[in-house]
Design an enzyme around this catalytic site. Sequence first.
Site, PDB file in Angstrom:
ATOM      1  N   PHE A  19       0.790  -1.220   0.000  1.00  0.00           N
ATOM      2  CA  PHE A  19       0.000   0.000   0.000  1.00  0.00           C
ATOM      3  C   PHE A  19       0.823   1.270   0.000  1.00  0.00           C
ATOM      4  O   PHE A  19       0.267   2.351   0.158  1.00  0.00           O
ATOM      5  CB  PHE A  19      -0.926  -0.003   1.224  1.00  0.00           C
ATOM      6  CG  PHE A  19      -1.649  -1.316   1.393  1.00  0.00           C
ATOM      7  CD1 PHE A  19      -2.770  -1.590   0.626  1.00  0.00           C
ATOM      8  CD2 PHE A  19      -1.184  -2.275   2.280  1.00  0.00           C
ATOM      9  CE1 PHE A  19      -3.434  -2.803   0.754  1.00  0.00           C
ATOM     10  CE2 PHE A  19      -1.841  -3.492   2.412  1.00  0.00           C
ATOM     11  CZ  PHE A  19      -2.958  -3.758   1.649  1.00  0.00           C
ATOM     12  N   GLY A  46       4.826  -4.363  10.834  1.00  0.00           N
ATOM     13  CA  GLY A  46       3.899  -4.463   9.699  1.00  0.00           C
ATOM     14  C   GLY A  46       4.639  -4.804   8.420  1.00  0.00           C
ATOM     15  O   GLY A  46       4.961  -3.927   7.618  1.00  0.00           O
ATOM     16  N   SER A  52       7.542  -2.443   1.798  1.00  0.00           N
ATOM     17  CA  SER A  52       8.381  -1.455   2.481  1.00  0.00           C
ATOM     18  C   SER A  52       9.649  -2.086   3.057  1.00  0.00           C
ATOM     19  O   SER A  52      10.684  -1.417   3.165  1.00  0.00           O
ATOM     20  CB  SER A  52       7.593  -0.747   3.586  1.00  0.00           C
ATOM     21  OG  SER A  52       6.934  -1.679   4.399  1.00  0.00           O
ATOM     22  N   GLY A  75      -2.728 -10.669   8.791  1.00  0.00           N
ATOM     23  CA  GLY A  75      -3.442  -9.506   8.261  1.00  0.00           C
ATOM     24  C   GLY A  75      -4.126  -8.668   9.320  1.00  0.00           C
ATOM     25  O   GLY A  75      -4.472  -9.150  10.399  1.00  0.00           O
ATOM     26  N   SER A 124       3.048  -8.048  17.657  1.00  0.00           N
ATOM     27  CA  SER A 124       3.993  -6.985  17.968  1.00  0.00           C
ATOM     28  C   SER A 124       4.192  -6.742  19.477  1.00  0.00           C
ATOM     29  O   SER A 124       5.343  -6.677  19.933  1.00  0.00           O
ATOM     30  CB  SER A 124       3.551  -5.716  17.230  1.00  0.00           C
ATOM     31  OG  SER A 124       4.204  -4.582  17.695  1.00  0.00           O
ATOM     32  N   ASP A 141       3.975   0.620  11.016  1.00  0.00           N
ATOM     33  CA  ASP A 141       3.028   0.462   9.897  1.00  0.00           C
ATOM     34  C   ASP A 141       2.240  -0.838  10.073  1.00  0.00           C
ATOM     35  O   ASP A 141       2.033  -1.601   9.141  1.00  0.00           O
ATOM     36  CB  ASP A 141       3.802   0.455   8.558  1.00  0.00           C
ATOM     37  CG  ASP A 141       2.895   0.637   7.357  1.00  0.00           C
ATOM     38  OD1 ASP A 141       1.765   1.147   7.520  1.00  0.00           O
ATOM     39  OD2 ASP A 141       3.320   0.274   6.246  1.00  0.00           O
ATOM     40  N   HIS A 144      -4.144  -0.664  12.485  1.00  0.00           N
ATOM     41  CA  HIS A 144      -4.603   0.726  12.483  1.00  0.00           C
ATOM     42  C   HIS A 144      -5.661   1.047  13.525  1.00  0.00           C
ATOM     43  O   HIS A 144      -6.269   2.118  13.471  1.00  0.00           O
ATOM     44  CB  HIS A 144      -5.119   1.097  11.087  1.00  0.00           C
ATOM     45  CG  HIS A 144      -4.009   1.362  10.111  1.00  0.00           C
ATOM     46  ND1 HIS A 144      -4.205   1.440   8.770  1.00  0.00           N
ATOM     47  CD2 HIS A 144      -2.696   1.570  10.327  1.00  0.00           C
ATOM     48  CE1 HIS A 144      -3.042   1.693   8.180  1.00  0.00           C
ATOM     49  NE2 HIS A 144      -2.117   1.765   9.104  1.00  0.00           N
ATOM     50  N   HIS A 169       3.618   5.600   9.488  1.00  0.00           N
ATOM     51  CA  HIS A 169       2.888   5.638   8.215  1.00  0.00           C
ATOM     52  C   HIS A 169       1.395   5.834   8.443  1.00  0.00           C
ATOM     53  O   HIS A 169       0.897   5.541   9.521  1.00  0.00           O
ATOM     54  CB  HIS A 169       3.124   4.335   7.420  1.00  0.00           C
ATOM     55  CG  HIS A 169       2.734   4.458   5.973  1.00  0.00           C
ATOM     56  ND1 HIS A 169       2.115   3.450   5.275  1.00  0.00           N
ATOM     57  CD2 HIS A 169       2.887   5.496   5.100  1.00  0.00           C
ATOM     58  CE1 HIS A 169       1.897   3.864   4.032  1.00  0.00           C
ATOM     59  NE2 HIS A 169       2.360   5.093   3.902  1.00  0.00           N
ATOM     60  N   ASP A 170       0.710   6.322   7.412  1.00  0.00           N
ATOM     61  CA  ASP A 170      -0.747   6.497   7.424  1.00  0.00           C
ATOM     62  C   ASP A 170      -1.208   7.529   8.456  1.00  0.00           C
ATOM     63  O   ASP A 170      -2.206   7.329   9.149  1.00  0.00           O
ATOM     64  CB  ASP A 170      -1.460   5.141   7.623  1.00  0.00           C
ATOM     65  CG  ASP A 170      -1.071   4.138   6.558  1.00  0.00           C
ATOM     66  OD1 ASP A 170      -1.170   4.489   5.374  1.00  0.00           O
ATOM     67  OD2 ASP A 170      -0.620   3.027   6.903  1.00  0.00           O
TER      68      ASP A 170
HETATM   69  N1  SAH Z   1       4.500  -2.135   5.612  1.00  0.00           N
HETATM   70  C1  SAH Z   1       3.678  -2.852   4.648  1.00  0.00           C
HETATM   71  C2  SAH Z   1       2.191  -2.830   4.957  1.00  0.00           C
HETATM   72  C3  SAH Z   1       1.812  -3.357   6.304  1.00  0.00           C
HETATM   73  S1  SAH Z   1       0.083  -3.691   6.413  1.00  0.00           S
HETATM   74  C4  SAH Z   1       3.902  -2.264   3.259  1.00  0.00           C
HETATM   75  O1  SAH Z   1       4.285  -1.101   3.141  1.00  0.00           O
HETATM   76  O2  SAH Z   1       3.671  -2.962   2.282  1.00  0.00           O
HETATM   77  C5  SAH Z   1      -0.086  -3.990   8.141  1.00  0.00           C
HETATM   78  C6  SAH Z   1       0.442  -5.338   8.606  1.00  0.00           C
HETATM   79  O3  SAH Z   1       0.446  -5.286  10.033  1.00  0.00           O
HETATM   80  C7  SAH Z   1      -0.398  -6.565   8.229  1.00  0.00           C
HETATM   81  O4  SAH Z   1       0.387  -7.462   7.489  1.00  0.00           O
HETATM   82  C8  SAH Z   1      -0.819  -7.187   9.568  1.00  0.00           C
HETATM   83  O5  SAH Z   1      -0.767  -8.597   9.606  1.00  0.00           O
HETATM   84  C9  SAH Z   1       0.175  -6.583  10.546  1.00  0.00           C
HETATM   85  N2  SAH Z   1      -0.302  -6.444  11.915  1.00  0.00           N
HETATM   86  C10 SAH Z   1      -1.402  -5.794  12.329  1.00  0.00           C
HETATM   87  N3  SAH Z   1      -1.495  -5.830  13.684  1.00  0.00           N
HETATM   88  C11 SAH Z   1      -0.409  -6.525  14.123  1.00  0.00           C
HETATM   89  C12 SAH Z   1       0.066  -6.912  15.414  1.00  0.00           C
HETATM   90  N4  SAH Z   1      -0.558  -6.569  16.523  1.00  0.00           N
HETATM   91  N5  SAH Z   1       1.201  -7.639  15.487  1.00  0.00           N
HETATM   92  C13 SAH Z   1       1.873  -7.988  14.362  1.00  0.00           C
HETATM   93  N6  SAH Z   1       1.482  -7.649  13.124  1.00  0.00           N
HETATM   94  C14 SAH Z   1       0.354  -6.925  12.997  1.00  0.00           C
HETATM   95 MG    MG Z   2       0.717   1.711   5.820  1.00  0.00          MG
END
Ligand code: SAH
Ligand code: MG
Length: 217
Positions: A19, A46, A52, A75, A124, A141, A144, A169-170
């Site tokens: 994204f 993320g 990224s 996800g 995380s 990232d 959200h 990000h975002d």
């Molecule tokens: N940085 C990536 C996009 C990340 S999308 C890029 O630029 O392409 C967000 C990701 O965060 C998803 O894959 C999701 O599985 C992960 N995520 C969301 N909450 C999380 C958590 N609590 N612990 C670990 N991963 C998490």
């Molecule tokens: Mg993002």
Amino acid sequence: MSPAPDPTTLAAFEAAKGFMPRHEGLALYEAAAAAGRLGLPLLEVGTYCGRSTLLLADAARSAGVSALTVDHHRGSEEQQPGWDYHDPETVDPEIGLMDTLPTFRRTLHRAGLEEHVIALVGRSPQIAALWNSPLALVFIDGGHTDEHAGADYEGWAPHVAPEGLLVIHDVFPEPEDEFTGQAPYRVYLRALESGEFTEVSATGSLRVLRRTAPAER
Ligand code: SAH
Ligand code: MG
């Protein structure tokens, strides 16, 4: 001139699922390249399919450090089946759940960057709770929701080394521009209000902050 990623990395970035627009990717790379001079690892929360991560890996290779990337690979809320950001190709047909780990590994392998990255597969906050060493850069990232983005900040920001960078990000200050909520914006405000971080740059929804005061323990 600002540092740029290897053309092979940039091509892989453009081809990868994900994204992040190119101009934000270039700003992330620039931050990673600058932070890498501290000689400490770069960490991303993320991973998704590694779009990224490629840029952090390229900067890590140049700096002779490692890039770490955290994801449970199942996800975020908005990426689940039936939601706006769902990609059916990310579902493991055998168990019917999302699994972005295989795609992530292909992304890195194709770009020749595998050896510069350590993938941490798990939640995380659970990984952050075990973490105890300084990082040159933390890139948030992940999820959200306020719960997830807030926990990412609380878990990882304290490990940003003096003069290290916190990248978010975002970040959407205007509710009408938001993409999946304003939790990342609230994390950005928290970081500034802590008095520990100073803004360095803003590119699209990407914010780069520098640690200018020690973490409160
Ligand atoms: N940085 C990536 C996009 C990340 S999308 C890029 O630029 O392409 C967000 C990701 O965060 C998803 O894959 C999701 O599985 C992960 N995520 C969301 N909450 C999380 C958590 N609590 N612990 C670990 N991963 C998490
Ligand atoms: Mg993002």
